[in-house]
Design a protein around this motif. Structure first.
Motif: not given
Length: 290
Positions: A159-163, A203-215, A233-244
């Protein structure tokens, strides 16, 4: 006579309900206090949201989270939605359709649940995490968009969404670490997108959006972790906020690792969502990560 100091009364462990007053009504929120909880030791907590047509107590059973709570010493809050749906309820997710007249504001309601639990139970407010299944995953995604400072990290199962429908409608006050699980054979919330009007993008688009939001500046990187499961995984995010993202090739609209077959396709036992989300959550506190 030897004086023996009085010992604190241990909290009532196990499943119970917590009364939560909101907008003139009172709601009984299902709570699970793990075995061995101490009255003066603040515990982390997971707010575990049910899918559409279900309830908080049913979600506690379906997710099999009691066992994980006992092993890892965290408390579970499992509130119920309020829009009648079949034999249960649905969440009033912002931007999803037209809610019925007088529908409860569930963003504000979850605020009240967390506030009430923090003042009534021995919780650590910096270690409150969000989880949800299906419609509950969509609700927790929306809550994180609007109340990023109240949850240290989130997990969505099927159920992950990002906007709704683009990143501009999700503007969290800080980066939010995200872990998610989704089956490629999910016929309710299709992995590739489409389906009902509340779903649309993949779902991969939702993950990409959170990765974008998290820098995030590294990824996606995909690895195979079992016969039918990959981890992206998306890493090297602001404040270490990875998206998995854990993708289950043969998985249905189901919670990985649960012993309950809900009739919505294959339940993988190659991974356990509760174990993996808790391993992820432990890295984060509200307002800080890594």
């Amino acid at each position: 006579m030897v004086f023996v100091p009085a010992q604190p009364t241990p909290p009532a462990t196990g499943e119970r309900t917590l009364p939560v007053s909101f907008a003139g009504d009172q709601y009984a929120v299902t709570v699970y206090i793990p075995a061995g909880a101490q009255p003066t030791l603040p515990l982390p907590a997971i707010v575990n949201l049910h899918g559409s047509q279900s309830t908080g107590s049913a979600q506690l059973r379906y997710s099999d989270m009691k066992k994980a709570a006992d092993i890892n010493s965290f408390l579970v809050l499992a509130p119920s939605a309020a829009i009648p749906a079949a034999s249960g309820f649905a969440w009033n997710v912002p931007g999803v359709g037209t809610p019925p007249p007088g529908a409860r504001d569930d963003i504000a309601f979850l605020d009240r649940v967390i506030t009430t639990a923090t003042t009534s139970l021995c919780l650590d407010p910096a270690r409150i995490y969000g989880a949800g299944y299906s419609g509950g995953g969509r609700m927790m995604s929306a809550y994180a968009c609007r109340r990023a400072n109240r949850v240290a990290a989130i997990a969505a199962v099927a159920g992950l969404r990002a906007g709704r429908p683009d990143p501009a409608s999700c503007a969290p006050a800080r980066p939010v670490p995200v872990i998610t699980f989704h089956g490629r054979q999910d016929a309710t919330n299709p992995y590739a997108g489409g389906g009902s009007r509340y779903w649309v993008y993949s779902t991969p688009a939702a993950q990409r959006r959170w990765a974008w939001l998290n820098g995030c500046t590294s990824g996606p990187r995909t690895t195979t972790i079992s016969t039918h499961v990959t981890r992206t995984t998306y890493t090297a995010c602001r404040d270490g906020a990875d998206v998995v993202l854990h993708t289950v090739a043969d998985g249905g609209h189901t919670w990985p690792g649960t012993p309950i077959d809900n009739g919505n396709g294959t339940v993988t036992t190659e991974i356990n969502a509760n174990a993996l989300m808790w391993q992820f959550f432990q890295r984060f506190t509200s307002g800080s990560a890594g």
